[in-house]
Design an enzyme around this catalytic site. Structure first.
Site, mmCIF file in Angstrom:
data_model
loop_
_atom_site.group_PDB
_atom_site.id
_atom_site.type_symbol
_atom_site.label_atom_id
_atom_site.label_comp_id
_atom_site.label_asym_id
_atom_site.label_seq_id
_atom_site.Cartn_x
_atom_site.Cartn_y
_atom_site.Cartn_z
ATOM 1 N N HIS A 110 32.180 26.136 38.243
ATOM 2 C CA HIS A 110 33.605 26.187 38.594
ATOM 3 C C HIS A 110 34.092 27.627 38.672
ATOM 4 O O HIS A 110 33.345 28.584 38.465
ATOM 5 C CB HIS A 110 34.442 25.383 37.590
ATOM 6 N N CYS B 123 29.347 25.916 30.817
ATOM 7 C CA CYS B 123 29.324 25.807 32.278
ATOM 8 C C CYS B 123 28.823 27.103 32.904
ATOM 9 O O CYS B 123 28.547 28.081 32.225
ATOM 10 C CB CYS B 123 30.730 25.497 32.804
#
Length: 503
Positions: A153, A161
């Site tokens: 992202h 992430c």
């Protein structure tokens, strides 16, 4: 023409909005078909690069991620049918350590092979745009690994992430969207600790994750020799690549990650090319080790990494576990343009201010103490004695002379005393198939011993498996033996102020 393009984009956005994302790295709701961020066109410069590389705008893509290098690669199929590298993006932030994700809350960014379908694309991400990696896959589940909502992202902030800048994720998202427009049902995401080169395999040879890394390297090698997306299956809690039915079989093999492997074969042209590549690299790794290539040091306390181009833009920026973090390298990039906007809230990896561990040397449990490549503790050379005198004088000038000597003598263990400290808790995060190699540590120089009292107290050394009585006697009891790259218990830093759940 423009009207048809707009209608197509709106319909595709509706198709991509098929799922509701849960709280975590993205905190997303149902996406809107009119989302402008998700409908941004592929930049003209990138379209021109495709034309130059004989690629179609809507041909299939494949993504590879590398933690140590902090890079994301987008590969795209050209008109010959093979994949070619389109663009490499520096990763703004990734969290955790080198190694696979094991459990919910360990802050690990996943490693392995994952499949990204249109339903995993999220145009309504709280972090600009995102797509779900699909962790855990069948292999992860077979080993009981847990975790959810692990994303690629924007926003340059990570808690398990891979985080890019908003501008980068917009570009990557548009490439994925166009590949779905062109008929690709899903694209493959390959996540690695580092580029699987002989140098890196030699440097990390003692890492307890090495059995897992060698397993996913098989898929890395399949892609390298074929430039085709490898077919991925799982059985007996392991990865299997490009498996097909045996000669004479009437049905394709059926795989189950937890069950016994069915009968299968790998096409000869792939198997022979991979075997030749691996034999050449194994010989190169052996040569590097024989030449004394040092084992990568452990960096306990550092949470993840950041590409050096981003670290160079931040006050006291550090690349953490990624490469190129020395101050001179960062200064040389200070005038370079960053690939996207770096948020003011970005939290770079914290530099490791603790004294680094002594080099770890791999030894065979059957080798003698005279084996090549094992560092032995010998009497200080003339230059060492001179260095000792310099540090002793310096210590006395700042008022820690005699006291330091006395404290060092009181806290040090006799060389023959067996280490009795418990193994570090970080071992709990090792994968089930990973078995650490036997290790011994190089004895500190006298000058380091004399200054021991000026540093925080250290735990006694624990050797996982003693190589021999002579080697054990030569190994100092100075530090924990957590291997480079194993899962340390990391500090949360200030991410708690920005996220409500650990991933």
């Amino acid at each position: 023409m423009n009207h048809r393009t707009l209608v197509r984009a709106l319909l595709a956005s509706a198709a991509l909005a098929a799922s509701v994302m849960l709280a975590g790295c993205n905190s997303d709701d149902i996406s809107l078909a009119s989302n402008a961020k998700a409908n941004q066109p592929v930049p003209p410069k990138l379209v021109a690069a495709m034309t130059e590389k004989d690629m179609d705008l809507q041909s299939p893509i494949l993504i590879r991620l590398f933690k140590q290098e902090a890079e994301l690669e987008v590969w795209k199929q050209d008109r010959s049918g093979k994949f070619a590298l389109l663009k490499t993006y520096p990763i703004c932030r990734w969290s955790g350590d080198l190694g696979p994700k094991i459990r919910e809350g360990d802050r690990q960014a996943p490693e392995g092979f994952y499949t990204i379908s249109p339903g995993q694309m999220n145009p309504q991400s709280a972090y600009y745009l995102s797509f779900n990696t699909g962790y855990p896959n069948a292999f992860d589940k077979a080993l009981g690994r847990t975790g959810s909502q692990l994303m690629v992202h924007g926003d340059c902030s990570s808690r398990g992430c891979y985080a890019m800048t908003d501008e980068q994720i917009a570009e990557i998202y548009s490439l994925g969207r166009e590949s779905f427009f062109g008929g690709q049902k899903a694209f493959q995401l390959q996540a690695y600790p580092f580029r699987m080169t002989p140098v890196n395999m030699a440097k990390h040879r003692n890492n307890p994750n090495m059995p897992f890394w060698k397993m996913i390297k098989e898929g890395y090698d399949h892609f390298e020799v074929t430039k085709q997306e490898p077919k991925v299956d799982f059985c007996e809690r392991k990865y299997v690549f490009d498996a097909t039915k045996p000669p004479g079989a009437t049905r394709d093999p059926v795989f189950d990650a937890s069950a016994k492997c069915p009968a299968y074969v790998i096409p000869d042209e792939i198997a022979s090319a991979v075997r030749e590549k691996q034999q050449q690299e194994a010989a190169e790794v052996a040569k590097l080790i024989s030449k004394g290539t040092p084992v990568a040091r452990m960096n306990t306390g550092i949470d993840g990494g950041m590409n050096k181009i981003f670290a160079s833009k931040l006050p006291e920026g550090s690349t953490g576990l990624s490469e190129g973090g020395d101050s001179q390298s960062l200064q040389s990039l200070s005038l370079a343009r960053a690939p996207g906007t770096i948020p003011s809230t970005v939290n770079p990896p914290k530099p490791n201010l603790a004294q680094p561990e002594e080099p770890v040397v791999a030894v065979s449990t059957t080798s003698s103490t005279s084996s090549t490549g094992v560092a032995s503790a010998t009497a200080a050379s003339k230059s060492d004695q001179q260095q000792e005198g310099f540090f002793s004088n310096l210590a006395r000038k700042v008022g820690i002379g005699a006291t330091a000597d006395a404290n060092a003598a009181a806290t040090s263990l006799p060389p023959s005393a067996p280490a009795a400290a418990a193994k570090p808790k970080a071992a709990e995060t090792r994968s089930a198939e990973a078995k650490p190699a036997s290790v011994v540590r190089v004895a500190p120089k006298p000058a380091e011993t004399k200054l021991a009292a000026a540093k925080p107290a250290l735990k006694p050394t624990v050797t996982d498996t003693p190589a021999s009585s002579t080697t054990a006697a030569a190994a100092p009891a100075a530090r924990d033996t957590q291997l480079s790259g194993s899962q340390p218990i990391v500090q949360p830093h200030s991410f708690d102020s920005r996220f409500s759940a650990m991933k």
